[in-house]
Design an enzyme around this catalytic site. Sequence first.
Site, PDB file in Angstrom:
ATOM      1  N   LYS A 105      14.332 -13.520   0.497  1.00 59.91           N
ATOM      2  CA  LYS A 105      13.740 -12.676   1.301  1.00 59.91           C
ATOM      3  C   LYS A 105      13.571 -12.854   2.810  1.00 59.91           C
ATOM      4  CE  LYS A 105      10.701  -9.349   0.735  1.00 59.91           C
ATOM      5  NZ  LYS A 105      10.572  -8.225  -0.404  1.00 59.91           N
ATOM      6  N   ASP A 145      11.953  -3.786   3.475  1.00 55.40           N
ATOM      7  CA  ASP A 145      10.672  -3.884   3.058  1.00 55.40           C
ATOM      8  C   ASP A 145       9.703  -3.291   4.038  1.00 55.40           C
ATOM      9  OD1 ASP A 145       9.195  -5.645   0.802  1.00 55.40           O
ATOM     10  OD2 ASP A 145       8.123  -6.751   2.711  1.00 55.40           O
TER      11      ASP A 145
HETATM   12  P1  NAD Z   1       5.502   0.374   4.333  1.00 55.70           P
HETATM   13  O1  NAD Z   1       5.631  -0.225   5.929  1.00 55.70           O
HETATM   14  O2  NAD Z   1       6.459   1.671   4.238  1.00 55.70           O
HETATM   15  O3  NAD Z   1       4.139   0.724   4.126  1.00 55.70           O
HETATM   16  C1  NAD Z   1       2.984   0.190   4.196  1.00 55.70           C
HETATM   17  C2  NAD Z   1       1.859   1.019   4.260  1.00 55.70           C
HETATM   18  O4  NAD Z   1       0.655  -0.051   3.915  1.00 55.70           O
HETATM   19  C3  NAD Z   1       1.400   1.730   5.383  1.00 55.70           C
HETATM   20  O5  NAD Z   1       1.047   2.985   5.078  1.00 55.70           O
HETATM   21  C4  NAD Z   1       0.432   0.955   6.061  1.00 55.70           C
HETATM   22  O6  NAD Z   1      -0.386   1.967   6.979  1.00 55.70           O
HETATM   23  C5  NAD Z   1      -0.574   0.659   4.954  1.00 55.70           C
HETATM   24  N1  NAD Z   1      -1.478  -0.641   5.254  1.00 55.70           N
HETATM   25  C6  NAD Z   1      -1.038  -1.504   5.980  1.00 55.70           C
HETATM   26  N2  NAD Z   1      -2.377  -2.436   5.858  1.00 55.70           N
HETATM   27  C7  NAD Z   1      -3.063  -2.098   5.154  1.00 55.70           C
HETATM   28  C8  NAD Z   1      -4.614  -2.096   4.720  1.00 55.70           C
HETATM   29  N3  NAD Z   1      -5.054  -3.341   5.152  1.00 55.70           N
HETATM   30  N4  NAD Z   1      -5.128  -1.172   3.936  1.00 55.70           N
HETATM   31  C9  NAD Z   1      -4.551  -0.302   3.516  1.00 55.70           C
HETATM   32  N5  NAD Z   1      -3.076   0.115   4.014  1.00 55.70           N
HETATM   33  C10 NAD Z   1      -2.571  -0.702   4.744  1.00 55.70           C
HETATM   34  O7  NAD Z   1       5.920  -0.660   3.363  1.00 55.70           O
HETATM   35  P2  NAD Z   1       6.622  -0.283   1.806  1.00 55.70           P
HETATM   36  O8  NAD Z   1       7.951  -0.508   1.735  1.00 55.70           O
HETATM   37  O9  NAD Z   1       5.701   0.749   1.208  1.00 55.70           O
HETATM   38  O10 NAD Z   1       5.845  -1.685   0.925  1.00 55.70           O
HETATM   39  C11 NAD Z   1       4.447  -1.929   0.570  1.00 55.70           C
HETATM   40  C12 NAD Z   1       4.487  -2.748  -0.370  1.00 55.70           C
HETATM   41  O11 NAD Z   1       5.322  -2.755  -1.581  1.00 55.70           O
HETATM   42  C13 NAD Z   1       4.797  -4.427   0.057  1.00 55.70           C
HETATM   43  O12 NAD Z   1       3.970  -5.021  -0.475  1.00 55.70           O
HETATM   44  C14 NAD Z   1       6.277  -4.218  -0.143  1.00 55.70           C
HETATM   45  O13 NAD Z   1       6.658  -6.057  -0.182  1.00 55.70           O
HETATM   46  C15 NAD Z   1       6.184  -3.893  -1.697  1.00 55.70           C
HETATM   47  N6  NAD Z   1       7.364  -3.383  -2.058  1.00 55.70           N
HETATM   48  C16 NAD Z   1       8.250  -2.550  -1.562  1.00 55.70           C
HETATM   49  C17 NAD Z   1       9.400  -2.209  -1.841  1.00 55.70           C
HETATM   50  C18 NAD Z   1      10.293  -1.297  -1.192  1.00 55.70           C
HETATM   51  O14 NAD Z   1      11.294  -0.811  -1.867  1.00 55.70           O
HETATM   52  N7  NAD Z   1      10.080  -0.673  -0.016  1.00 55.70           N
HETATM   53  C19 NAD Z   1       9.942  -2.618  -2.954  1.00 55.70           C
HETATM   54  C20 NAD Z   1       9.195  -3.681  -3.676  1.00 55.70           C
HETATM   55  C21 NAD Z   1       7.994  -4.140  -3.114  1.00 55.70           C
END
Ligand code: NAD
Length: 423
Positions: A105, A145
């Site tokens: 990561k 991410d």
């Molecule tokens: P992103 O940046 O696209 O979206 C994050 C979202 O969370 C945004 O809408 C933001 O406004 C919201 N947010 C932040 N703090 C918040 C809070 N306290 N309460 C409510 N909403 C809140 O990120 P993403 O890529 O969608 O990733 C989200 C999660 O999924 C992370 O934990 C990431 O590690 C995990 N993840 C992502 C992927 C991927 O392919 N992008 C893969 C596996 C896991």
Amino acid sequence: MTNSSSSNTYKNIQGAIRRAGEDLGFSESTITTITNPYNVINESVMVEGIDTPINMYRVQFNNALGPYKGGIRFHPDVDLDEVKTLAITMMLKCSLVGIPMGGAKGGATLNPENYTETEIEAVARAWVRTMHEYIGVDKDIPAPDVNTNGQIMSYMLDEFEQIVGRSEPGVITGKPIALGGSVGREQATSQGGVYVLQQLLEYLPDRVGNKQVIIQGFGNVGSYAATLLADAGYTIVGISDSKGAIYRSSGLNVHDILKRKNELRTSLHDMFADDASVDTILNEELLVRPCDILIPAALENQITADNAGDIQARIILELANNPTSADADTILNNRDIMVVPDFLANAGGVTVSYFEWVQNREQYYWDAQTVDERLHTIMTNATKKTFELAKNQSFTLREAGFNLAVERVAHAVALRGSGHIKK
Ligand code: NAD
């Protein structure tokens, strides 16, 4: 996530891996190897146009199964403990779903909201200049991410190719299709989660009544989860972004909300400020509102001992990484709320990243149906194995997932004897 909660999560995961490794009869040396990172890179970097140095990280946890793989996060809370926690989770994820990759990561500690697009491009390029010796198509393959996306992957690919002086699209995944990305990658994490959920509901058709869903986070993962589930006949009753949450018991039109959010670039609260049919509530409140399925899709440590007793869902599908604290996990388990662990629920993202890497290496691109069918097969098989082990051994899904993931990666480490490929 605070420093201490990252550090607790990391220790809890190390402890769970150790217990699984001991139960499975692996040696102390193998268990030590899979509970500690192979390489930790942590640099404070001056970036063109930005006054203060930015901390940049890459943690390469384990590559016994194949090259290191894991996303890059831009967030003000990124620190070494958080990156280590996310890297160990990547090792488990790749191992559980059976793809030939290890865990890693990366991150940079900054709040992207405070920077222009030009400055973000400079940060992305500086990250690659700092890490380029450690990454590579057969070494370590980053991806997006939180707060990083296809555009940032494009800057990173370009910087890397300039440094090495050749085309190397497979060095990074989550790219736009025009630069060698895979069809289906953008929605893969959410689509994979939907397949996991559907398989579990085949085993447990009576667990949920009305298929009402609350989703925390409306970024890449949360918004695709919302629209895919709505298309599959689920009712999305609550969603949130970093500014606040909205809830309507009769359901929200998430396709329309997503379209308007992308057009207006505004918060959910602002969008619904004048709509009396929708409750605008605090993020914390959303998690304990009535629903059948709760999907954390934002950040770590959102479900804790403070709110686990009040959650009304019957299934929690962890699309975020590490959203549930260990204390909360115990409370939820005692309340017979099924928690689908992150390293199963959200492994669709790394699975299609792996497909992207395979396609880049072959220079031959698959159609959407091929990607989807292969994702479905991998996610469904991993879910079946995890569910069946949990049922036969009276494990939680998380315990079963730890056992299966540890078994595969520990076996690969043990086969290698005393040597480990480090760089
Ligand atoms: P992103 O940046 O696209 O979206 C994050 C979202 O969370 C945004 O809408 C933001 O406004 C919201 N947010 C932040 N703090 C918040 C809070 N306290 N309460 C409510 N909403 C809140 O990120 P993403 O890529 O969608 O990733 C989200 C999660 O999924 C992370 O934990 C990431 O590690 C995990 N993840 C992502 C992927 C991927 O392919 N992008 C893969 C596996 C896991």
